[in-house]
Design a protein around this motif. Structure first.
Motif, PDB file in Angstrom:
ATOM      1  N   UNK A  58      16.764  -1.909  -3.571  1.00  0.00           N
ATOM      2  CA  UNK A  58      15.851  -1.234  -2.919  1.00  0.00           C
ATOM      3  C   UNK A  58      15.772  -1.662  -1.625  1.00  0.00           C
ATOM      4  N   UNK A  59      15.397  -0.608  -0.757  1.00  0.00           N
ATOM      5  CA  UNK A  59      15.064  -0.901   0.743  1.00  0.00           C
ATOM      6  C   UNK A  59      13.919   0.040   1.058  1.00  0.00           C
ATOM      7  N   UNK A  60      13.089  -0.503   2.107  1.00  0.00           N
ATOM      8  CA  UNK A  60      11.816   0.236   2.382  1.00  0.00           C
ATOM      9  C   UNK A  60      11.725   0.300   3.842  1.00  0.00           C
ATOM     10  N   UNK A  61      11.167   1.284   4.368  1.00  0.00           N
ATOM     11  CA  UNK A  61      10.554   1.170   5.786  1.00  0.00           C
ATOM     12  C   UNK A  61       9.559   0.244   5.699  1.00  0.00           C
ATOM     13  N   UNK A  62       9.541  -0.348   7.158  1.00  0.00           N
ATOM     14  CA  UNK A  62       8.442  -1.267   7.342  1.00  0.00           C
ATOM     15  C   UNK A  62       7.137  -0.764   7.214  1.00  0.00           C
ATOM     16  N   UNK A  63       6.845   0.627   7.497  1.00  0.00           N
ATOM     17  CA  UNK A  63       5.501   1.079   7.488  1.00  0.00           C
ATOM     18  C   UNK A  63       5.014   1.092   5.997  1.00  0.00           C
ATOM     19  N   UNK A  64       5.718   1.242   4.924  1.00  0.00           N
ATOM     20  CA  UNK A  64       5.465   1.451   3.672  1.00  0.00           C
ATOM     21  C   UNK A  64       5.685  -0.146   2.766  1.00  0.00           C
ATOM     22  N   UNK A  65       6.368  -0.996   3.373  1.00  0.00           N
ATOM     23  CA  UNK A  65       6.608  -2.044   2.489  1.00  0.00           C
ATOM     24  C   UNK A  65       5.410  -2.730   1.974  1.00  0.00           C
ATOM     25  N   UNK A  66       5.713  -3.180   0.732  1.00  0.00           N
ATOM     26  CA  UNK A  66       4.415  -3.671   0.103  1.00  0.00           C
ATOM     27  C   UNK A  66       3.324  -2.684  -0.274  1.00  0.00           C
ATOM     28  N   UNK A  67       3.522  -1.565  -0.017  1.00  0.00           N
ATOM     29  CA  UNK A  67       2.534  -0.530  -0.672  1.00  0.00           C
ATOM     30  C   UNK A  67       3.234   0.328  -1.297  1.00  0.00           C
ATOM     31  N   UNK A  80      11.433   7.956  -8.666  1.00  0.00           N
ATOM     32  CA  UNK A  80       9.883   8.215  -8.302  1.00  0.00           C
ATOM     33  C   UNK A  80       9.627   7.154  -7.380  1.00  0.00           C
ATOM     34  N   UNK A  81       8.336   7.513  -6.550  1.00  0.00           N
ATOM     35  CA  UNK A  81       7.912   7.012  -5.538  1.00  0.00           C
ATOM     36  C   UNK A  81       6.335   6.788  -5.573  1.00  0.00           C
ATOM     37  N   UNK A  82       6.135   5.535  -5.972  1.00  0.00           N
ATOM     38  CA  UNK A  82       4.862   5.117  -6.387  1.00  0.00           C
ATOM     39  C   UNK A  82       3.993   4.760  -5.029  1.00  0.00           C
ATOM     40  N   UNK A  83       3.027   5.291  -4.747  1.00  0.00           N
ATOM     41  CA  UNK A  83       2.290   5.025  -3.359  1.00  0.00           C
ATOM     42  C   UNK A  83       0.997   4.329  -3.637  1.00  0.00           C
ATOM     43  N   UNK A  84       0.745   3.191  -3.062  1.00  0.00           N
ATOM     44  CA  UNK A  84      -0.668   2.460  -3.342  1.00  0.00           C
ATOM     45  C   UNK A  84      -1.338   2.557  -1.667  1.00  0.00           C
ATOM     46  N   UNK A  85      -2.382   1.954  -1.753  1.00  0.00           N
ATOM     47  CA  UNK A  85      -3.073   1.658  -0.581  1.00  0.00           C
ATOM     48  C   UNK A  85      -2.683   2.856   0.550  1.00  0.00           C
ATOM     49  N   UNK A  86      -2.968   4.106   0.072  1.00  0.00           N
ATOM     50  CA  UNK A  86      -2.385   5.029   1.118  1.00  0.00           C
ATOM     51  C   UNK A  86      -3.493   5.055   2.312  1.00  0.00           C
TER      52      UNK A  86
END
Length: 125
Positions: A58-67, A80-86
């Motif tokens: 997987x690979x993420x944009x820096x703005x969402x990495x870790x969330x 799926x896209x699980x989005x936390x700490x929105x």
């Protein structure tokens, strides 16, 4: 013809969580790399996350990495896209996309072959 249908968007308060899903028609889902992009009003579509055919990379944009977490279930033809700490700045229409030849982790919208219609995610402050 491959069709992608997103679901799961909605309104959530800042700090909350949401999971969006993308169901893909056809029998070759496991051959596609999948990606999530988003677009806020007046902005260009931006990359969020991508996952290879097996789900092993997987690979993420820096703005969402870790969330945010991208995952896939090849038996269900769904990503799926699980989005936390929105955050309010996560507010956008979220699109899933599929690219033939699923080994890579494409981050450019232009290389994707198929797109969903999008689902709205709104994060209130």
């Amino acid at each position: 013809q491959v069709q992608l249908v997103e679901s799961g968007g909605g309104l959530v308060q800042a700090g909350g969580s949401l999971r969006v899903s993308c169901a893909v028609s056809g029998r070759t889902f496991s051959m596609y790399a999948m990606g999530w992009f988003r677009q806020a009003p007046g902005t260009e579509r931006e990359f969020v996350a991508t996952i290879n055919w097996s789900g092993g990379s997987t690979y993420y944009a820096d703005s969402v990495k870790g969330r945010f977490t991208i995952s896939r279930d090849n038996a269900k033809n769904t990503v799926y896209l699980q989005m936390n700490s929105l955050k309010p700045e996560d507010t956008a229409v979220y699109y899933c996309a599929a690219r033939r030849g699923g080994a890579g982790l494409p981050r450019t919208a232009a290389v994707y072959d198929y797109w969903g219609q999008g689902t709205q995610v709104t994060v209130s402050s």
